[in-house]
Enzyme design. Structure first.
Site, PDB file in Angstrom:
ATOM      1  N   LYS A  13      -1.281  10.231  -3.830  1.00  0.00           N
ATOM      2  CA  LYS A  13      -2.656   9.722  -3.934  1.00  0.00           C
ATOM      3  C   LYS A  13      -3.592  10.498  -3.012  1.00  0.00           C
ATOM      4  O   LYS A  13      -4.667  10.927  -3.412  1.00  0.00           O
ATOM      5  CB  LYS A  13      -2.725   8.231  -3.548  1.00  0.00           C
ATOM      6  N   ARG A  88      -4.341  -3.399  -2.822  1.00  0.00           N
ATOM      7  CA  ARG A  88      -2.886  -3.385  -2.836  1.00  0.00           C
ATOM      8  C   ARG A  88      -2.309  -4.751  -3.180  1.00  0.00           C
ATOM      9  O   ARG A  88      -1.090  -4.904  -3.245  1.00  0.00           O
ATOM     10  CB  ARG A  88      -2.368  -2.986  -1.456  1.00  0.00           C
ATOM     11  N   ARG A 127       7.195  14.840   4.729  1.00  0.00           N
ATOM     12  CA  ARG A 127       5.760  14.993   4.969  1.00  0.00           C
ATOM     13  C   ARG A 127       5.470  15.220   6.457  1.00  0.00           C
ATOM     14  O   ARG A 127       6.065  14.590   7.326  1.00  0.00           O
ATOM     15  CB  ARG A 127       5.041  13.734   4.489  1.00  0.00           C
ATOM     16  N   ARG A 160       4.161  11.194  10.505  1.00  0.00           N
ATOM     17  CA  ARG A 160       3.477   9.915  10.672  1.00  0.00           C
ATOM     18  C   ARG A 160       4.495   8.873  11.118  1.00  0.00           C
ATOM     19  O   ARG A 160       5.615   8.855  10.627  1.00  0.00           O
ATOM     20  CB  ARG A 160       2.887   9.501   9.317  1.00  0.00           C
ATOM     21  N   ARG A 171       8.103   0.048   2.640  1.00  0.00           N
ATOM     22  CA  ARG A 171       6.804   0.274   1.980  1.00  0.00           C
ATOM     23  C   ARG A 171       6.973   0.320   0.467  1.00  0.00           C
ATOM     24  O   ARG A 171       6.147  -0.222  -0.267  1.00  0.00           O
ATOM     25  CB  ARG A 171       6.190   1.583   2.473  1.00  0.00           C
TER      26      ARG A 171
HETATM   27  P1  ADP Z   1       0.937   5.274   1.629  1.00  0.00           P
HETATM   28  O1  ADP Z   1       0.163   5.132   0.378  1.00  0.00           O
HETATM   29  O2  ADP Z   1       1.595   6.593   1.777  1.00  0.00           O
HETATM   30  O3  ADP Z   1       1.862   4.123   1.877  1.00  0.00           O
HETATM   31  P2  ADP Z   1      -1.455   4.641   3.273  1.00  0.00           P
HETATM   32  O4  ADP Z   1      -1.998   5.645   4.193  1.00  0.00           O
HETATM   33  O5  ADP Z   1      -2.252   4.300   2.059  1.00  0.00           O
HETATM   34  O6  ADP Z   1      -0.019   5.212   2.892  1.00  0.00           O
HETATM   35  O7  ADP Z   1      -1.157   3.264   4.044  1.00  0.00           O
HETATM   36  C1  ADP Z   1      -0.414   3.215   5.231  1.00  0.00           C
HETATM   37  C2  ADP Z   1      -0.213   1.771   5.652  1.00  0.00           C
HETATM   38  O8  ADP Z   1      -1.485   1.160   5.950  1.00  0.00           O
HETATM   39  C3  ADP Z   1       0.411   0.848   4.613  1.00  0.00           C
HETATM   40  O9  ADP Z   1       1.830   0.918   4.602  1.00  0.00           O
HETATM   41  C4  ADP Z   1      -0.107  -0.524   5.061  1.00  0.00           C
HETATM   42  O10 ADP Z   1       0.636  -1.014   6.168  1.00  0.00           O
HETATM   43  C5  ADP Z   1      -1.501  -0.210   5.558  1.00  0.00           C
HETATM   44  N1  ADP Z   1      -2.506  -0.383   4.467  1.00  0.00           N
HETATM   45  C6  ADP Z   1      -3.230   0.594   3.874  1.00  0.00           C
HETATM   46  N2  ADP Z   1      -4.026   0.093   2.907  1.00  0.00           N
HETATM   47  C7  ADP Z   1      -3.801  -1.240   2.874  1.00  0.00           C
HETATM   48  C8  ADP Z   1      -4.273  -2.323   2.073  1.00  0.00           C
HETATM   49  N3  ADP Z   1      -5.164  -2.136   1.080  1.00  0.00           N
HETATM   50  N4  ADP Z   1      -3.814  -3.578   2.357  1.00  0.00           N
HETATM   51  C9  ADP Z   1      -2.933  -3.796   3.320  1.00  0.00           C
HETATM   52  N5  ADP Z   1      -2.414  -2.831   4.084  1.00  0.00           N
HETATM   53  C10 ADP Z   1      -2.831  -1.554   3.884  1.00  0.00           C
END
Ligand code: ADP
Ligand code: ZN
Length: 219
Positions: A13, A88, A127, A160, A171
């Site tokens: 993404k 999400r 990554r 990360r 996740r």
């Molecule tokens: P990825 O898509 O690779 O899991 P992100 O950078 O989008 O990584 O998100 C990293 C973390 O941030 C998620 O695992 C979650 O803990 C938190 N997070 C991000 N966006 C949301 C959301 N919309 N609602 C709840 N938690 C979120």
């Protein structure tokens, strides 16, 4: 155009979002990136978010929704935006519809990147990100010119904190439980577009471009 990009962790993404943002000149709004910035700045939201992110859990809806509500008020979203990593949960999706409807807007398209689970773990565990500018790399698929050094700014490449195998596994589990049901939510609205995200970044972007061209034909 108001866009959402969806897909499991590791689907790419973020990589697509960076290209889409440049090509279509719309801001890229990533809740994950916003949380990481808040953590770095040690704000109240950051400290709270960290506890969830480190475990691979979702940050509570109330906190996340407020963050996005504020961000969508900024002037740069006037001519469109690309949301990445939000919504999400169903509650977040409903809140987003509400936030947008208050200002007479809606989501036009949801781009869903489809990638098999085996590929996700390999992608995420390899990554690396630049500590200084945030540019992402991969130890196999997108190597920096000099090992562990950012091509763009010379910064140090790190993993990360939530990209370790245990957190990644959680996740992905959370994605299937809480986020995947959103695909039906958007499919029912007739705005979901599935594209194959298992290939190279450029290849996936060609599918994205095709979607954007088709969308323009309709307007
Ligand atoms: P990825 O898509 O690779 O899991 P992100 O950078 O989008 O990584 O998100 C990293 C973390 O941030 C998620 O695992 C979650 O803990 C938190 N997070 C991000 N966006 C949301 C959301 N919309 N609602 C709840 N938690 C979120
Ligand atoms: Zn860098």
């Amino acid at each position: 155009m108001n866009l959402l990009i969806m897909g499991p962790p590791g689907a790419g993404k973020g990589s697509q979002a960076v290209i889409i943002k440049e090509r279509y000149n719309i801001p890229h709004i990533s809740t994950g990136a916003m949380f990481r910035e808040a953590i770095k700045a040690k704000t109240k939201t950051g400290l709270l978010a960290k506890e969830y992110i480190d475990k691979g859990e979702l940050v509570p809806d109330s906190v996340t929704i407020e963050l996005v509500r504020e961000r969508l008020q900024a002037d740069d979203t006037k001519n469109g935006f690309l949301l990445d990593g939000f919504p999400r949960t169903i509650a977040q999706a409903q809140a987003l519809d509400q936030i947008l409807s208050e200002v007479g807007k809606k989501i036009d398209k949801v781009i869903n990147l489809v990638v098999d689970e085996e590929i996700l773990v390999i992608r995420i565990s390899g990554r690396r990100v630049c500590k200084t500018c945030g540019e992402t790399y991969h130890i196999v698929n997108k190597k920096p010119k000099v090992e562990e050094i950012c091509d763009v700014c010379g910064g140090e490449l790190i993993q990360r904190a939530d990209d370790n195998v245990a957190t990644v596994t959680n996740r992905i589990k959370v994605y299937y439980e809480k986020t995947r049901p959103l695909l039906n939510y958007y499919d029912d609205k007739g705005i979901l577009i599935n594209i194959d995200g298992s290939g190279e970044i450029e290849e996936t972007f060609r599918y994205v471009e095709k979607i954007m061209e088709d969308a323009n034909d309709l307007t």
